[in-house]
Design an enzyme around this catalytic site. Sequence first.
Site, short mmCIF file in Angstrom:
data_model
loop_
_atom_site.label_atom_id
_atom_site.label_comp_id
_atom_site.label_asym_id
_atom_site.label_seq_id
_atom_site.Cartn_x
_atom_site.Cartn_y
_atom_site.Cartn_z
N LYS A 87 2.67 -15.29 -5.72
CA LYS A 87 2.50 -16.04 -6.97
C LYS A 87 3.43 -17.25 -6.93
CE LYS A 87 0.84 -12.04 -9.56
NZ LYS A 87 1.16 -10.75 -8.91
N ASP B 57 10.03 -5.90 -12.65
CA ASP B 57 8.83 -6.36 -11.93
C ASP B 57 8.77 -7.87 -12.12
OD1 ASP B 57 6.30 -7.13 -11.15
OD2 ASP B 57 5.31 -5.34 -11.95
N ARG C 197 -0.53 -12.81 0.45
CA ARG C 197 -0.79 -11.65 -0.41
C ARG C 197 0.01 -10.47 0.12
NH1 ARG C 197 -5.00 -12.99 -4.15
NH2 ARG C 197 -4.53 -10.93 -4.94
N THR D 77 5.36 -9.23 -6.08
CA THR D 77 4.39 -9.71 -5.11
C THR D 77 4.99 -10.95 -4.46
OG1 THR D 77 3.32 -10.93 -6.90
CG2 THR D 77 2.30 -8.84 -6.25
N GLU E 137 4.19 1.81 12.48
CA GLU E 137 4.66 2.80 11.50
C GLU E 137 6.14 3.10 11.71
OE1 GLU E 137 2.15 6.23 11.22
OE2 GLU E 137 0.42 5.01 10.72
N TYR F 182 0.22 -1.91 15.46
CA TYR F 182 0.67 -0.84 14.55
C TYR F 182 2.18 -0.68 14.67
CZ TYR F 182 -2.92 1.72 12.03
OH TYR F 182 -3.83 2.09 11.10
N1 DSN Z 1 -3.49 -9.48 -11.27
C1 DSN Z 1 -2.17 -10.06 -11.33
C2 DSN Z 1 -2.11 -11.16 -12.32
O1 DSN Z 1 -3.04 -11.93 -12.37
O2 DSN Z 1 -1.13 -11.31 -13.03
C3 DSN Z 1 -1.16 -9.04 -11.56
O3 DSN Z 1 -1.36 -7.95 -10.73
#
Ligand code: DSN
Length: 419
Positions: free
Chosen positions: A231, A202, A237, A228, A58, A56
């Site tokens: 991708k 974003d 993740r 994120t 925090e 942990y």
């Molecule tokens: N679920 C993601 C996507 O497939 O683009 C975005 O959050």
Amino acid sequence: MHEPGLRHLAAADPTLAALVEGEAQRQHDKLRMIASENYVSTAVLEACGTVLNNKYSEGYPGKRYYEGQQFCDQIETLAIERARALFGTEHANVQTYSGSPANLAVYLAFMDPGDKFLSLELSQGGHLTHGSPVSATGKWFRPVHYTVGRESGRIDLDQVRDIARNERPKMIFCGGTAIPRTIDFPAFAAIAQEVGAILVADIAHIAGLIAGGAHPSPVGYADVITTTTHKTLRGPRGAMIMAKAEHAAAIDKAVFPGLQGGPHNHTTAGIAVALHEAAQPTFKAYAHQVIVNAKALAAALTGHGFDLVSGGTDNHLLLIDLTGKGVEGKPAAKALDAAGIELNFNTVPYDPRKPWSPSGIRLGTAALTTRGLTEQHMPQVAAWMAEAVGAVADTATLDRIAGEVRDLLKGFPMPGYTG
Ligand code: DSN
């Protein structure tokens, strides 16, 4: 076999181990074209599966609410510094659990309940957290939306400016989940500046392309950047929020203690590894190849009579309206999956159908490029797709294509799997 090996898991829980091995095999055998997915490196997998799970932390490096941070402080600092260096940002927060919490933290930092913001509508390529009525962001704040042109399939910046001038939103989002074209960050910044709004980029889908120099960067234009990490950036993740220095305190406070408790240190370590990998020259080549592949696939699919929203792509993503093919998105996606080609059914702009059974499909080239496929393979991929979409009920044809896909992929190693 999965790599790192699952020796201990197999002994402790053979049922679960078999399921994970099955998933590894599935990922190896399929042409994975879900635009938001990729294959992380074995190094990232190792970092995520460490004793960091036990800790942990925090707070932030140097100011924690738990003792024993001698190593976790260094790991988080490494991830922060690597993010700042890779993207050239003044501030980075690497603690957000994923993209939706990252966006929620931005609302918490800058908005009060009922405040107005401007974004691309979900069905036009935006994201749930950009104010969809089913999302907390649509229930607790007041979204107004811009759209893409009915004919062009592209964002109309004159419309964005007009809405911004009339509505005076507190925040403007650019970016989304189904945008095949380059986002004009300077134009969005000029609009945000004119109306005194915070500009949030974003970049979840295109972060790896930006890191690799294959897409313009929002740094210097957007006040805040969310992404994120899993991708095109090819990390675990997770998510990050980057910002101008003046917003650092507000962002950090919104993430912790505003929304989250302890950061997931094992994920932070995986992010640090992925950022290190993304800083290498090979990643630059990867990011450019993702786009070369997407453009080649777009051209080949157009040749097979597919109707691409906006007529093509500038990035990793293709959005296809199947109306002209006489097939709905969902049966097409299921048939393609049976044929070893994995993607998702998706709404297209102005879709007369509903999200659970829309008119289109969405796909991307990030994962297949990680496997090593190039533009030379895209005509074959398009041919398989055309055949499968034309034979959604023909199990024998779909099985035959799945076998051909498997045969092709045998020549392209998958990180995390040893065969
Ligand atoms: N679920 C993601 C996507 O497939 O683009 C975005 O959050």
